[in-house]
Design a protein around this motif. Structure first.
Motif, PDB file in Angstrom:
ATOM      1  N   THR A 161      -3.528   3.017 -11.820  1.00 55.85           N
ATOM      2  CA  THR A 161      -4.323   3.893 -12.679  1.00 55.85           C
ATOM      3  C   THR A 161      -5.704   4.125 -12.093  1.00 55.85           C
ATOM      4  O   THR A 161      -6.224   5.238 -12.105  1.00 55.85           O
ATOM      5  CB  THR A 161      -4.446   3.291 -14.091  1.00 55.85           C
ATOM      6  OG1 THR A 161      -3.154   2.940 -14.577  1.00 55.85           O
ATOM      7  CG2 THR A 161      -5.079   4.284 -15.049  1.00 55.85           C
ATOM      8  N   THR A 162      -6.305   3.060 -11.566  1.00 57.16           N
ATOM      9  CA  THR A 162      -7.623   3.199 -10.945  1.00 57.16           C
ATOM     10  C   THR A 162      -7.543   4.062  -9.694  1.00 57.16           C
ATOM     11  O   THR A 162      -8.433   4.880  -9.429  1.00 57.16           O
ATOM     12  CB  THR A 162      -8.190   1.814 -10.574  1.00 57.16           C
ATOM     13  OG1 THR A 162      -8.109   0.958 -11.715  1.00 57.16           O
ATOM     14  CG2 THR A 162      -9.642   1.924 -10.156  1.00 57.16           C
ATOM     15  N   MET A 163      -6.488   3.897  -8.924  1.00 59.84           N
ATOM     16  CA  MET A 163      -6.287   4.711  -7.727  1.00 59.84           C
ATOM     17  C   MET A 163      -6.132   6.183  -8.102  1.00 59.84           C
ATOM     18  O   MET A 163      -6.665   7.071  -7.412  1.00 59.84           O
ATOM     19  CB  MET A 163      -5.054   4.218  -6.977  1.00 59.84           C
ATOM     20  CG  MET A 163      -4.883   4.805  -5.591  1.00 59.84           C
ATOM     21  SD  MET A 163      -3.466   4.057  -4.742  1.00 59.84           S
ATOM     22  CE  MET A 163      -3.589   4.842  -3.128  1.00 59.84           C
ATOM     23  N   ILE A 218       0.835  -1.208   0.000  1.00 59.57           N
ATOM     24  CA  ILE A 218       0.000   0.000   0.000  1.00 59.57           C
ATOM     25  C   ILE A 218       0.866   1.253   0.000  1.00 59.57           C
ATOM     26  O   ILE A 218       0.589   2.231  -0.709  1.00 59.57           O
ATOM     27  CB  ILE A 218      -0.956  -0.009   1.214  1.00 59.57           C
ATOM     28  CG1 ILE A 218      -1.991  -1.120   1.059  1.00 59.57           C
ATOM     29  CG2 ILE A 218      -1.666   1.344   1.360  1.00 59.57           C
ATOM     30  CD1 ILE A 218      -2.920  -1.276   2.250  1.00 59.57           C
ATOM     31  N   LEU A 219       1.943   1.240   0.787  1.00 57.84           N
ATOM     32  CA  LEU A 219       2.872   2.370   0.821  1.00 57.84           C
ATOM     33  C   LEU A 219       3.502   2.586  -0.551  1.00 57.84           C
ATOM     34  O   LEU A 219       3.664   3.732  -1.003  1.00 57.84           O
ATOM     35  CB  LEU A 219       3.954   2.126   1.864  1.00 57.84           C
ATOM     36  CG  LEU A 219       5.027   3.223   1.995  1.00 57.84           C
ATOM     37  CD1 LEU A 219       4.390   4.562   2.381  1.00 57.84           C
ATOM     38  CD2 LEU A 219       6.090   2.824   3.021  1.00 57.84           C
ATOM     39  N   LEU A 220       3.853   1.497  -1.241  1.00 52.86           N
ATOM     40  CA  LEU A 220       4.412   1.606  -2.581  1.00 52.86           C
ATOM     41  C   LEU A 220       3.403   2.225  -3.540  1.00 52.86           C
ATOM     42  O   LEU A 220       3.757   3.046  -4.400  1.00 52.86           O
ATOM     43  CB  LEU A 220       4.839   0.219  -3.082  1.00 52.86           C
ATOM     44  CG  LEU A 220       5.494   0.168  -4.468  1.00 52.86           C
ATOM     45  CD1 LEU A 220       6.759   1.018  -4.496  1.00 52.86           C
ATOM     46  CD2 LEU A 220       5.816  -1.278  -4.850  1.00 52.86           C
ATOM     47  N   PHE A 221       2.124   1.853  -3.390  1.00 50.23           N
ATOM     48  CA  PHE A 221       1.072   2.470  -4.198  1.00 50.23           C
ATOM     49  C   PHE A 221       1.057   3.984  -3.992  1.00 50.23           C
ATOM     50  O   PHE A 221       0.975   4.760  -4.953  1.00 50.23           O
ATOM     51  CB  PHE A 221      -0.300   1.890  -3.822  1.00 50.23           C
ATOM     52  CG  PHE A 221      -0.717   0.712  -4.643  1.00 50.23           C
ATOM     53  CD1 PHE A 221      -0.911   0.825  -6.014  1.00 50.23           C
ATOM     54  CD2 PHE A 221      -0.931  -0.518  -4.045  1.00 50.23           C
ATOM     55  CE1 PHE A 221      -1.299  -0.263  -6.775  1.00 50.23           C
ATOM     56  CE2 PHE A 221      -1.323  -1.617  -4.798  1.00 50.23           C
ATOM     57  CZ  PHE A 221      -1.508  -1.492  -6.161  1.00 50.23           C
ATOM     58  N   ALA A 228      -5.553  10.614  -2.115  1.00 50.44           N
ATOM     59  CA  ALA A 228      -4.755   9.400  -2.328  1.00 50.44           C
ATOM     60  C   ALA A 228      -4.339   8.804  -0.988  1.00 50.44           C
ATOM     61  O   ALA A 228      -4.432   7.586  -0.769  1.00 50.44           O
ATOM     62  CB  ALA A 228      -3.526   9.714  -3.170  1.00 50.44           C
ATOM     63  N   GLY A 229      -3.903   9.682  -0.081  1.00 49.76           N
ATOM     64  CA  GLY A 229      -3.530   9.209   1.248  1.00 49.76           C
ATOM     65  C   GLY A 229      -4.713   8.670   2.028  1.00 49.76           C
ATOM     66  O   GLY A 229      -4.605   7.654   2.727  1.00 49.76           O
ATOM     67  N   ALA A 230      -5.864   9.332   1.886  1.00 53.19           N
ATOM     68  CA  ALA A 230      -7.069   8.885   2.593  1.00 53.19           C
ATOM     69  C   ALA A 230      -7.507   7.511   2.101  1.00 53.19           C
ATOM     70  O   ALA A 230      -7.869   6.630   2.896  1.00 53.19           O
ATOM     71  CB  ALA A 230      -8.193   9.895   2.392  1.00 53.19           C
ATOM     72  N   ILE A 231      -7.473   7.314   0.791  1.00 56.90           N
ATOM     73  CA  ILE A 231      -7.855   6.021   0.224  1.00 56.90           C
ATOM     74  C   ILE A 231      -6.906   4.925   0.691  1.00 56.90           C
ATOM     75  O   ILE A 231      -7.317   3.813   1.037  1.00 56.90           O
ATOM     76  CB  ILE A 231      -7.881   6.107  -1.318  1.00 56.90           C
ATOM     77  CG1 ILE A 231      -9.056   6.984  -1.772  1.00 56.90           C
ATOM     78  CG2 ILE A 231      -7.980   4.723  -1.957  1.00 56.90           C
ATOM     79  CD1 ILE A 231      -9.037   7.302  -3.259  1.00 56.90           C
ATOM     80  N   VAL A 285       2.071   9.484  -5.851  1.00 54.33           N
ATOM     81  CA  VAL A 285       2.629  10.823  -5.669  1.00 54.33           C
ATOM     82  C   VAL A 285       3.476  11.202  -6.871  1.00 54.33           C
ATOM     83  O   VAL A 285       3.377  12.317  -7.410  1.00 54.33           O
ATOM     84  CB  VAL A 285       3.465  10.894  -4.372  1.00 54.33           C
ATOM     85  CG1 VAL A 285       4.243  12.204  -4.314  1.00 54.33           C
ATOM     86  CG2 VAL A 285       2.563  10.765  -3.153  1.00 54.33           C
ATOM     87  N   ALA A 286       4.296  10.264  -7.336  1.00 56.69           N
ATOM     88  CA  ALA A 286       5.151  10.528  -8.496  1.00 56.69           C
ATOM     89  C   ALA A 286       4.313  10.811  -9.742  1.00 56.69           C
ATOM     90  O   ALA A 286       4.590  11.746 -10.498  1.00 56.69           O
ATOM     91  CB  ALA A 286       6.068   9.332  -8.740  1.00 56.69           C
ATOM     92  N   VAL A 287       3.266  10.011  -9.951  1.00 60.90           N
ATOM     93  CA  VAL A 287       2.397  10.197 -11.115  1.00 60.90           C
ATOM     94  C   VAL A 287       1.693  11.550 -11.055  1.00 60.90           C
ATOM     95  O   VAL A 287       1.591  12.262 -12.057  1.00 60.90           O
ATOM     96  CB  VAL A 287       1.359   9.044 -11.193  1.00 60.90           C
ATOM     97  CG1 VAL A 287       0.292   9.363 -12.235  1.00 60.90           C
ATOM     98  CG2 VAL A 287       2.053   7.741 -11.547  1.00 60.90           C
ATOM     99  N   MET A 288       1.205  11.917  -9.870  1.00 56.00           N
ATOM    100  CA  MET A 288       0.490  13.181  -9.710  1.00 56.00           C
ATOM    101  C   MET A 288       1.421  14.377  -9.947  1.00 56.00           C
ATOM    102  O   MET A 288       1.034  15.372 -10.575  1.00 56.00           O
ATOM    103  CB  MET A 288      -0.106  13.271  -8.305  1.00 56.00           C
ATOM    104  CG  MET A 288      -1.231  12.294  -8.044  1.00 56.00           C
ATOM    105  SD  MET A 288      -2.684  12.633  -9.068  1.00 56.00           S
ATOM    106  CE  MET A 288      -3.822  11.400  -8.420  1.00 56.00           C
ATOM    107  N   LEU A 289       2.643  14.300  -9.468  1.00 55.89           N
ATOM    108  CA  LEU A 289       3.586  15.409  -9.607  1.00 55.89           C
ATOM    109  C   LEU A 289       4.020  15.601 -11.057  1.00 55.89           C
ATOM    110  O   LEU A 289       4.296  16.723 -11.485  1.00 55.89           O
ATOM    111  CB  LEU A 289       4.810  15.186  -8.714  1.00 55.89           C
ATOM    112  CG  LEU A 289       4.540  15.252  -7.207  1.00 55.89           C
ATOM    113  CD1 LEU A 289       5.817  14.967  -6.427  1.00 55.89           C
ATOM    114  CD2 LEU A 289       3.969  16.612  -6.812  1.00 55.89           C
ATOM    115  N   VAL A 290       4.088  14.523 -11.798  1.00 57.06           N
ATOM    116  CA  VAL A 290       4.467  14.625 -13.212  1.00 57.06           C
ATOM    117  C   VAL A 290       3.406  15.374 -14.001  1.00 57.06           C
ATOM    118  O   VAL A 290       3.697  16.104 -14.948  1.00 57.06           O
ATOM    119  CB  VAL A 290       4.701  13.218 -13.807  1.00 57.06           C
ATOM    120  CG1 VAL A 290       4.818  13.279 -15.315  1.00 57.06           C
ATOM    121  CG2 VAL A 290       5.956  12.613 -13.211  1.00 57.06           C
ATOM    122  N   GLY A 291       2.139  15.197 -13.604  1.00 57.28           N
ATOM    123  CA  GLY A 291       1.050  15.861 -14.321  1.00 57.28           C
ATOM    124  C   GLY A 291       0.115  14.844 -14.941  1.00 57.28           C
ATOM    125  O   GLY A 291       0.467  13.676 -15.141  1.00 57.28           O
TER     126      GLY A 291
END
Length: 513
Positions: free
Chosen positions: A412-414, A227-230, A444-447, A235-241
């Protein structure tokens, strides 16, 4: 995070966590209560969800090919290519659950077949993949698709910058603040609970696979690490855009999943899989309306309640996630494109994967001599799925690839769930529809926290799954409200266009005279 609506975010998260804590403290009582509630919903309203869902399919196809289908959602160019667009919709809607249930459902249907077939018989085999394709087919994707139309119309055409579900329902139900808050909280709860249980299911599959690969114990520490890896990857995906992040991850994941499925098709009994797929499509087309409306009132086997109606209510609980995510990626497309791409790419993609992985599972059990059902009874479905993948000629290499694909499908679903809940709880969206990064990361953290709580709570996942079905009931009625609201808006636009045409013609007539 000044743009975050804390009045919606905090109560929704608190409600889900509270239910998980209660299910931990009183596991038997809470599960019994949730199960009874689910049986009440399917028992009394199962017939209605079947009728409404079938009617929704007809309505969407009518809407796509009507004069309203050509309405463009925004004046800008299409933001994503057709492949990326279809891929993001597909991965958002199925996650890692597709292959999991693509293998599991046919095995369950072989043992407890529908429509009065004998267990493990030819008739049961004929229905096994057929019902899996049906449950992940046109009807489910129609339920996923519809909310995107009123949301996208409100955002891109009417230029609304707040996409709360209560705002869309307002013209029909009124502007009572208590009702509005209840609608929005219910929508967020349905999304959080449904997705949290899906993520927990995926983490369970991944931890089982990693345990088998490395020979380590399938522990809470391993599940928490996944879950931590998710979260870190998200975070990386969100920061990229959005365009370089979610879109690219979706593209690569879809291509990898297709390649892996084709590999399974080539190394397994291809002849059986292809023939089984063709036969399943034929059986479904021949019985589509029978399957859509079967309630089994006399024999009362419970199949339609436990599977078909369960699925339909589950899809309704995902109203916000799929509706808002499809809205986010549909700028510049027509209503017709949104409907046809979502339903076709979703249902055909699911049929492709289920026919291969489900077909391989049926072949393994009935012809190949592999004890898939025994694996299920001894170690559960996750163990059976991992064991079946290990029977491929590639062995552990195939399992590694399978687990990586499952991880990125769920990632991707997350991402989709984070974007959707962030859009719903954002006070004012930007013109591109993208919420603030901080809000997305908060969700994302809440989920992730809620998903980890499912493991901490032991049997909490069953309680949450049952409550998702219960939450799907009011969502179904909200769909009816949205249909009425959408038609009011579309007819209003049509009247305005007609008036403009009349005034234009009248003006030309005056000039001539």
């Amino acid at each position: 995070m000044k743009n975050l609506n804390f009045e919606l975010a905090i109560p929704a998260i608190t409600l889900v966590i509270t239910l998980l804590v209660i299910s931990t403290l009183y596991p038997e009582q809470s599960q019994l209560l949730a199960s009874n509630a689910m049986h009440f919903v399917t028992g009394w309203f199962g017939w209605l969800v079947e009728l409404v869902s079938l009617a929704l399919v007809g309505f969407l196809f009518w809407l796509a090919f009507s004069k309203y289908g050509s309405i463009r959602l925004g004046e800008e160019k299409k933001e994503h290519s057709n492949f990326s667009y279809g891929g993001m919709i597909f991965t958002a809607g199925v996650g890692a659950s597709l292959i999991y249930w693509g293998i599991g459902e046919p095995m369950y249907y072989l043992q407890s077949p529908p429509l009065f077939a004998e267990p493990n018989s030819y008739a049961a085999a004929a229905w096994s993949a057929t019902y899996s394709i049906f449950h992940w087919g046109v009807t489910g994707w129609a339920i996923y698709c519809f909310p995107a139309i009123p949301f996208a119309y409100a955002f891109y055409v009417q230029k609304k910058r707040t996409l709360r579900l209560s705002t869309l329902c307002g013209p029909v139900v009124g502007n009572n603040p208590i009702i509005a808050k209840a609608i929005d909280l219910l929508a967020i709860f349905g999304t959080l609970a449904a997705f949290a249980s899906s993520l927990a299911l995926t983490v369970s599959l991944l931890s089982t696979g990693v345990s088998a690969l490395l020979g380590i114990k399938n522990s809470l520490l391993l599940q928490g690490s996944i879950i931590l890896l998710f979260v870190l990857m998200l975070v990386a995906v969100m920061l990229v855009g959005f365009k370089k992040g979610i879109s690219k991850v979706s593209d690569y994941t879809v291509v990898a999943a297709i390649c892996f499925a084709l590999f399974v098709l080539l190394v397994a009994d291809s002849q059986f899989i292809l023939n089984n797929f063709t036969d399943s499509i034929g059986v479904m087309l021949d019985n589509f309306f029978r399957m859509s409306l079967w309630t089994d009132p006399v024999q009362k086997s419970g199949f339609s309640q436990s599977w078909t109606q369960y699925y339909w209510f589950w899809y309704y609980a995902y109203l916000i996630m799929m509706g808002l995510f499809i809205t986010r990626i549909s700028r510049g497309r027509t209503i017709k494109e949104v409907i046809l791409y979502t339903i076709s790419m979703g249902s055909l993609g699911c049929a492709f994967f289920i026919s291969i992985f489900g077909g391989y599972a049926v072949w393994a059990q009935l012809i190949g001599g592999l004890p898939v059902q025994q694996w299920m009874s001894e170690g559960g479905l996750t163990f059976a799925v991992v064991s079946l993948i290990q029977t491929l000629p590639s062995g552990n290499i195939g399992l590694v690839l399978f687990l990586i694909i499952q991880f990125f499908l769920m990632l991707t679903t997350m991402s989709s769930a984070s974007v959707a809940t962030a859009m719903l709880t954002t006070n004012k969206l930007e013109l591109n529809g993208d919420p603030d990064h901080k809000v997305k990361l908060l969700w994302a953290g809440a989920i992730a926290l809620i998903s980890f709580s499912v493991f901490l709570c032991g049997g909490g996942i069953d309680t949450i799954k049952s409550l998702c079905v219960v939450a799907g009931l009011p969502m179904m009625f909200i769909y009816m409200i949205l249909v009425k609201q959408l038609m009011m808006q579309l007819k209003g636009v049509n009247q305005i266009k007609t008036l403009e045409q009349y005034e234009s013609i009248n003006s030309e007539t005056v000039k001539v005279n």
